[in-house]
Motif scaffolding. Structure first.
Motif, PDB file in Angstrom:
ATOM      1  N   THR A  91       0.644  -1.171  -0.028  1.00  0.00           N
ATOM      2  CA  THR A  91       0.122   0.065  -0.041  1.00  0.00           C
ATOM      3  C   THR A  91       0.891   1.196  -0.111  1.00  0.00           C
ATOM      4  O   THR A  91       2.027   1.253   0.317  1.00  0.00           O
ATOM      5  N   ALA A 111     -11.024  -1.562   0.472  1.00  0.00           N
ATOM      6  CA  ALA A 111      -9.695  -1.348   1.201  1.00  0.00           C
ATOM      7  C   ALA A 111     -10.001  -0.855   2.594  1.00  0.00           C
ATOM      8  O   ALA A 111     -10.110  -1.196   3.493  1.00  0.00           O
ATOM      9  N   ASP A 129       2.838   1.408   3.215  1.00  0.00           N
ATOM     10  CA  ASP A 129       3.888   0.448   3.135  1.00  0.00           C
ATOM     11  C   ASP A 129       5.108   1.279   2.571  1.00  0.00           C
ATOM     12  O   ASP A 129       6.278   1.000   3.006  1.00  0.00           O
ATOM     13  N   ASP A 142      -3.847  -7.779  -1.726  1.00  0.00           N
ATOM     14  CA  ASP A 142      -2.868  -6.348  -2.371  1.00  0.00           C
ATOM     15  C   ASP A 142      -1.602  -5.935  -1.399  1.00  0.00           C
ATOM     16  O   ASP A 142      -1.120  -5.037  -1.137  1.00  0.00           O
ATOM     17  N   ARG A 143      -1.704  -6.913  -0.300  1.00  0.00           N
ATOM     18  CA  ARG A 143      -0.398  -6.623   0.739  1.00  0.00           C
ATOM     19  C   ARG A 143       0.389  -7.900   0.858  1.00  0.00           C
ATOM     20  O   ARG A 143      -0.335  -9.084   0.870  1.00  0.00           O
ATOM     21  N   HIS A 185      -4.118   3.748   2.608  1.00  0.00           N
ATOM     22  CA  HIS A 185      -4.301   2.430   2.457  1.00  0.00           C
ATOM     23  C   HIS A 185      -4.710   1.906   0.970  1.00  0.00           C
ATOM     24  O   HIS A 185      -5.203   0.620   0.888  1.00  0.00           O
ATOM     25  N   ARG A 186      -4.319   2.678   0.158  1.00  0.00           N
ATOM     26  CA  ARG A 186      -4.651   1.992  -1.210  1.00  0.00           C
ATOM     27  C   ARG A 186      -3.528   1.419  -1.560  1.00  0.00           C
ATOM     28  O   ARG A 186      -2.335   1.565  -1.494  1.00  0.00           O
ATOM     29  N   GLN A 187      -3.625   0.056  -2.491  1.00  0.00           N
ATOM     30  CA  GLN A 187      -2.634  -0.454  -3.289  1.00  0.00           C
ATOM     31  C   GLN A 187      -1.992   0.268  -4.219  1.00  0.00           C
ATOM     32  O   GLN A 187      -2.881   0.996  -4.909  1.00  0.00           O
ATOM     33  N   LEU A 204      11.321  -6.918   1.856  1.00  0.00           N
ATOM     34  CA  LEU A 204      10.445  -6.360   1.330  1.00  0.00           C
ATOM     35  C   LEU A 204      11.194  -5.073   0.388  1.00  0.00           C
ATOM     36  O   LEU A 204      10.821  -4.970  -0.654  1.00  0.00           O
TER      37      LEU A 204
END
Lengths: 273, 327
Positions: free
Chosen positions: A116, B327, A119, B249-250, A157-159, B190
């Motif tokens: 996201t 989401a 991240d 998506d994570r 929080h969006r991809q 990551l």
């Protein structure tokens, strides 16, 4: 006129600073000495000297294949140097991981990667975290603040594949901000973003500069050079000229940098000769 | 002519409860399932980091070249199991990755061709060494390629008085190592996967991370090959992570879903194998690929069916808006 920092002059790589009170005793954010980088034994960068002063936005300008990306990759320690030294705040980068905030070209990563926005920005804080440490409240706070500064908080929080080009660029900027570095290197941050984003980015860079940070930007649009940058580095395999935009960004220097390939000269270039 | 039907009739009593009908049979079923699940977990977890970087073929290459490592370790120590084999395989995995990168970097050969050259030649070297130097041993190329689960289940060792298959013990250790490395070095893994240049600037040593990943992958492969064989181990490395990749998506969720998909494949696969009287590894991989097909068609975000539906309903809101809700 003979522009400051013309190749071969004694003061090479040293811009004519309007305010000499800046950092006389502090080490320079970036100091490059006789840097040569080669691919397959062909020199891409030849004998580059460069002193960048604190609190400046420096544009790096030159034709395709001039070694602009090579220069910033070398500064980041990603390429083997054939010769020369690079000091960040007076020390080698290896001794201070994360001291350079880095904004790559957008195409350099896979935007389908399962992370996201939050991240990605969090990655900026990893350099100072240390082995086995996980990001905690302090890192989340840095992350939140960085996203705020680029107006992307609502996307946290969006991809990342669901973002527009301009939004992707802002995510990279937020990640660089989260590194809390003094020196930022940016590879064409304005490529493929809309006018609004471009204005927002330059505004952000100015805010950062005013807090004493130093920003090196690879740039292609000659029309906006005089507007955006304090200093400009004209690069074509070697340093053609380097100094404050008003002194260095001249038609003659541009002709030297681009050879015959420069069809349209920017309106703001100084000093018809 | 009286041909037996291709697919025997399914009977719940015989095929689902049958494998658990007596303590001895149940123990065999349990250890088969546990071994297959551990294969799926350790290969799948590492596979996640391969497929997000587009490195699935390197996994394929390493699954073959470990044969060379196993044979060389045998020639040096006279053992086909234990530490020597793990070290031999781990080193071969790293050498494979190094060679691929070296060829790719120092010539105009693209990565896919470099992979093809390196893994076939190292595998061929392994086959020749196996034929000429170690031919009278109970291990052969067939066993490495296709595995021998039934034999693996009989090769037991006593731990606290319980007979446990050696390969289950080894897989438990390797899976524990894989899981702890991923937990401890998550941020390094990551960033190295997403943006190796940033990883280098941050001092996270992406090259070391990459070769560490290849070494671990070799350990997982060499511990798994006895159970499922070098060919099908690739499927467990790629199919469950690919299924998970389509569903989330994570990355942390992807790792978790990979484990779920892998364990489901193992449990259902063991029963399907019993039902069809087929090889367990083959059945497990078929189930894993079945799960992938389901995700491919019906994943709520990336599925083919959803995409078609979205195109069909022209007035649908754009993708980004839907996602902000989900989401």
């Amino acid at each position: 006129m003979i522009p400051q920092g013309e190749q071969g002059s004694a003061d090479e790589g040293r811009p004519n600073l309007p305010d000499s009170s800046l950092g006389a005793d502090r080490p320079l954010p970036l100091s490059v000495r006789s840097l040569t980088v080669s691919y397959d034994r062909k020199a891409v960068l030849w004998n580059v000297d460069l002193d960048v002063f604190a609190g400046r936005i420096v544009g790096v300008v030159g034709p395709n294949g001039a070694g602009k990306t090579t220069l910033i990759k070398a500064i980041m320690g990603l390429l083997p140097l054939q010769s020369g030294t690079i000091l960040i705040n007076g020390k080698p980068l290896k001794k201070q991981p994360g001291a350079i905030g880095y904004v790559p070209q957008r195409e350099s990563v896979d935007w389908d990667f399962p992370v996201t926005v939050h991240d990605v920005v969090m990655m900026g804080t990893y350099g100072t975290l240390g082995l086995f440490r996980r990001p905690g409240r302090k890192q989340r706070e840095i992350c939140r603040r960085s996203l705020d500064q680029v107006h992307m908080s609502s996307y946290a929080h969006r991809q990342i594949s669901n973002l527009s080009g301009g939004q992707q660029q802002r995510v990279f900027l937020a990640r660089a901000l989260a590194q809390e570095a003094d020196l930022y290197l940016m590879d064409e941050p304005f490529a493929g973003v809309d006018a609004a984003t471009e204005a927002a980015i330059i505004e952000l860079l100015r805010t950062q500069r005013d807090t004493g940070r130093t920003i090196l930007v690879i740039h292609h649009d000659l029309q906006s050079v005089a507007d955006y940058f304090d200093d400009v580095l004209l690069l074509n395999r070697h340093v053609v000229a380097y100094g404050p935009v008003g002194d260095v960004f001249t038609v003659e220097n541009l002709r030297t940098t681009y050879g015959g390939k420069l069809a349209v000269l920017p309106e703001h270039a100084n000093g018809e000769t | 002519m009286n041909m037996p039907p291709l697919i025997p009739p399914f009977d719940f009593q015989t095929h689902v409860l049958g494998p658990w009908s007596s303590p001895e049979i149940a123990a065999g079923t349990f250890w088969t399932m546990a071994t297959c699940s551990l294969v799926a977990i350790c290969c799948g977890l590492l596979g996640c980091f391969l497929i997000v970087q587009g490195l699935a073929l390197i996994g394929d290459a390493i699954s073959h070249t470990v044969l060379l490592g196993i044979v060389v370790a045998f020639l040096l120590t006279g053992q086909f199991s234990g530490m020597a084999m793990l070290i031999g395989a781990g080193l071969t995995g790293i050498v494979t990755a190094l060679l691929i990168e070296f060829i790719h970097r120092s010539s105009r050969i693209k990565q896919d061709a470099a992979i093809g050259i390196v893994f076939t030649s190292l595998f061929a070297l392994g086959v020749i060494l196996l034929n000429t130097m170690a031919s009278h041993q109970h291990i052969d190329a067939d066993c490495v390629l296709f595995g021998d689960l039934e034999f693996a289940m009989f090769d037991t060792t006593k731990i606290f008085g319980v007979a446990i298959p050696r390969s289950a013990v080894q897989l438990t250790l390797v899976t524990a190592v894989v899981a702890s490395v991923i937990a401890l070095f998550y941020k390094e893994l990551l960033v190295s996967a997403f943006d190796p240049q940033l990883a280098a600037v941050l001092g996270l040593k992406p090259r070391l991370v990459r070769y560490g990943l290849m070494g671990l992958l070799s350990l997982a492969v060499v511990s798994s090959f006895q159970a499922v064989g070098a060919i099908l181990v690739v499927a467990m490395m790629i199919a469950p992570p690919a299924t998970a990749y389509l569903l989330t998506d994570r990355l942390p969720k992807m790792l978790l879903l990979t484990v779920v998909a892998g364990v489901i494949s193992a449990i259902v696969g063991v029963h399907v194998a019993f039902w069809l009287n087929a090889a367990t590894a083959g059945a497990m991989v078929c189930v894993a690929c079945g799960l992938f097909t389901l995700a491919f068609l019906f994943s709520p975000r990336h599925g083919l069916a959803v995409g078609a539906l979205r195109r069909f309903r022209r007035d649908d809101p754009p993708l980004a808006d839907e996602l902000s809700v989900s989401a």
